[in-house]
Enzyme design. Sequence first.
Site, short mmCIF file in Angstrom:
data_model
loop_
_atom_site.label_atom_id
_atom_site.label_comp_id
_atom_site.label_asym_id
_atom_site.label_seq_id
_atom_site.Cartn_x
_atom_site.Cartn_y
_atom_site.Cartn_z
N GLY A 56 0.84 -1.20 0.00
CA GLY A 56 0.00 0.00 0.00
C GLY A 56 0.87 1.25 0.00
O GLY A 56 1.84 1.32 0.74
N ARG A 75 1.32 -4.86 -5.93
CA ARG A 75 1.23 -6.11 -5.18
C ARG A 75 1.63 -7.20 -6.18
O ARG A 75 1.04 -7.31 -7.25
CB ARG A 75 -0.16 -6.28 -4.62
CG ARG A 75 -0.45 -5.21 -3.57
CD ARG A 75 -1.56 -5.56 -2.64
NE ARG A 75 -1.38 -4.91 -1.35
CZ ARG A 75 -1.91 -3.72 -1.03
NH1 ARG A 75 -2.66 -3.08 -1.88
NH2 ARG A 75 -1.70 -3.19 0.17
N ASP A 111 4.05 -4.50 6.50
CA ASP A 111 4.48 -5.80 7.04
C ASP A 111 4.49 -6.90 5.97
O ASP A 111 5.32 -7.79 6.01
CB ASP A 111 3.61 -6.21 8.22
CG ASP A 111 2.20 -6.53 7.80
OD1 ASP A 111 1.51 -5.62 7.29
OD2 ASP A 111 1.77 -7.69 7.95
N THR A 156 3.61 2.93 5.80
CA THR A 156 2.21 2.53 5.75
C THR A 156 1.39 3.49 6.59
O THR A 156 1.85 3.92 7.65
CB THR A 156 1.98 1.08 6.26
OG1 THR A 156 0.59 0.89 6.52
CG2 THR A 156 2.74 0.79 7.54
N ASP A 179 -1.12 2.80 8.28
CA ASP A 179 -1.79 2.12 9.39
C ASP A 179 -1.06 2.15 10.73
O ASP A 179 -1.67 1.88 11.76
CB ASP A 179 -2.07 0.65 9.00
CG ASP A 179 -3.07 0.56 7.86
OD1 ASP A 179 -3.98 1.40 7.81
OD2 ASP A 179 -2.92 -0.33 6.99
N ASP A 183 0.93 0.09 12.06
CA ASP A 183 0.65 -1.19 12.73
C ASP A 183 1.83 -2.16 12.65
O ASP A 183 1.64 -3.36 12.50
CB ASP A 183 -0.60 -1.83 12.11
CG ASP A 183 -0.45 -2.09 10.62
OD1 ASP A 183 0.54 -1.63 10.02
OD2 ASP A 183 -1.32 -2.77 10.05
N GLY A 233 -8.42 1.08 8.52
CA GLY A 233 -7.96 0.33 9.70
C GLY A 233 -8.72 -0.97 9.82
O GLY A 233 -9.68 -1.07 10.57
N ARG A 234 -8.30 -1.97 9.02
CA ARG A 234 -9.00 -3.26 9.05
C ARG A 234 -8.62 -4.04 10.30
O ARG A 234 -9.44 -4.73 10.87
CB ARG A 234 -8.62 -4.06 7.79
CG ARG A 234 -9.85 -4.50 7.03
CD ARG A 234 -9.52 -5.11 5.70
NE ARG A 234 -9.88 -4.20 4.63
CZ ARG A 234 -9.09 -3.87 3.64
NH1 ARG A 234 -7.87 -4.35 3.54
NH2 ARG A 234 -9.52 -3.05 2.70
N GLU A 247 -17.64 11.79 19.31
CA GLU A 247 -18.38 11.36 20.50
C GLU A 247 -18.09 9.90 20.83
O GLU A 247 -18.05 9.51 22.00
CB GLU A 247 -19.89 11.54 20.28
CG GLU A 247 -20.40 12.94 20.59
CD GLU A 247 -19.80 14.02 19.70
OE1 GLU A 247 -19.57 13.75 18.51
OE2 GLU A 247 -19.54 15.13 20.21
N HIS A 274 -10.08 6.08 -0.11
CA HIS A 274 -8.68 6.23 -0.51
C HIS A 274 -8.11 7.63 -0.35
O HIS A 274 -6.90 7.81 -0.44
CB HIS A 274 -8.51 5.76 -1.96
CG HIS A 274 -8.50 4.27 -2.04
ND1 HIS A 274 -9.66 3.53 -2.06
CD2 HIS A 274 -7.49 3.39 -2.06
CE1 HIS A 274 -9.34 2.25 -2.11
NE2 HIS A 274 -8.04 2.14 -2.11
P1 ADP Z 1 2.09 -4.17 2.63
O1 ADP Z 1 3.58 -4.19 2.47
O2 ADP Z 1 1.53 -2.79 2.49
O3 ADP Z 1 1.64 -4.89 3.89
P2 ADP Z 1 1.20 -6.45 0.98
O4 ADP Z 1 0.76 -7.29 2.13
O5 ADP Z 1 0.32 -6.41 -0.22
O6 ADP Z 1 1.46 -4.93 1.36
O7 ADP Z 1 2.63 -6.99 0.51
C1 ADP Z 1 3.31 -6.40 -0.56
C2 ADP Z 1 3.99 -7.43 -1.41
O8 ADP Z 1 4.96 -8.15 -0.65
C3 ADP Z 1 3.07 -8.53 -1.96
O9 ADP Z 1 2.36 -8.13 -3.11
C4 ADP Z 1 4.06 -9.64 -2.29
O10 ADP Z 1 4.69 -9.40 -3.51
C5 ADP Z 1 5.10 -9.46 -1.17
N1 ADP Z 1 4.81 -10.46 -0.11
C6 ADP Z 1 3.97 -10.35 0.92
N2 ADP Z 1 3.96 -11.48 1.66
C7 ADP Z 1 4.82 -12.34 1.04
C8 ADP Z 1 5.26 -13.67 1.30
N3 ADP Z 1 4.79 -14.37 2.33
N4 ADP Z 1 6.14 -14.22 0.43
C9 ADP Z 1 6.64 -13.53 -0.61
N5 ADP Z 1 6.26 -12.28 -0.90
C10 ADP Z 1 5.37 -11.67 -0.09
#
Ligand code: ADP
Length: 324
Positions: free
Chosen positions: A11, A72, A103, A126, A128, A130, A171-172, A188, A254
């Site tokens: 993101g 992604r 993460d 990010t 978030d 988080d 914020g999921r 509130e 967004h």
């Molecule tokens: P963010 O970094 O914002 O949390 P994503 O969870 O979409 O975003 O992760 C971004 C990219 O990181 C994914 O599209 C993928 O290419 C890579 N990625 C995430 N998890 C894994 C994983 N377990 N193994 C390999 N690549 C990963």
Amino acid sequence: MKRIAVLTSGGDAPGMNAAVRAVVRACAFYNLECFIIYKGYQGLIENSIDKANARRVNNIINKGGTILKSARSSDFRTSSGRKKAYNNLTKNKIKSLVVIGGDGSFNGARIFQKEFNFPVIGIPGTIDNDISGTQYTIGYDTAINTVIQVIDKIRDTAISHNRLFFIEVMGRDAGHIALHSGIGAGAEEILIPEEDRGLKKLLNSLKKSEKTGKASSIVVVAEGDKTGKNVFELASYVEKNLPDYEVRVSVLGHMQRGGAPTCFDRVLASRMGVFAVESLIAGKSSVMVGIENNQLKLTPLENVTKIKSATNKDLLRLTDILSI
Ligand code: ADP
């Protein structure tokens, strides 16, 4: 000469550009060759890589989004995809990689680093906020400031019509944005994923607001709030139980990701970007840059996880006091 590459992944967040600028400029300062990779891990697989000098990152510190584009990449989740990425890095003689992302991106970085023993360093970007190992992530401060500006505007119209607004914010899994923007905008009630305080409490609080003569009410709801109802279901639930209220819903969406980064995020991104390069020079790898009590620090990537807010209870208590 050492060659360092930088990419933005997952993101997007305001301030990512400031971090890219800091990495590129720190490389130039320390006489390292810097490469920028477009479209995150997908660009690495597709060899979408350019050399960048200090001038390539002119006038981006103030820009939202990421000039490197983010993506992604499902290919990067496969070992054949990661092998292609590794081959492209070696083909370009790149010796280490800076990953700016959340993460998920760090999960990918950790796996990649282990598979090929390739030096990687993470910078948390990010909205978030988080991620463990840092008090603040790049983009969070901008996002909460965007949200309070919007809530202030909604409050103007809410007051003029004696309305109750349910405002959904991002914020999921974590309620940081909802909690901080909610307190900052004088909401509130604030509903977050970490804690279900019950629909009864919500109704009682709104009844109390009505009785004490409030001209409007704002309820900030995180996307993943724990009541189990989405923002529209919450609104009709309240309308059914408190028919005197005229209820409206606003889903911010967004817009929360965009906009020029705040000064806080620009400074944070600048500090983290330079620290990442200096840490690579010092031989550190498979770590994420973070900040704690205004001190930059490194955390092993394997200890970096998605976290929830530890300050929830205290901030929720604050809302109860201040919304009297
Ligand atoms: P963010 O970094 O914002 O949390 P994503 O969870 O979409 O975003 O992760 C971004 C990219 O990181 C994914 O599209 C993928 O290419 C890579 N990625 C995430 N998890 C894994 C994983 N377990 N193994 C390999 N690549 C990963």
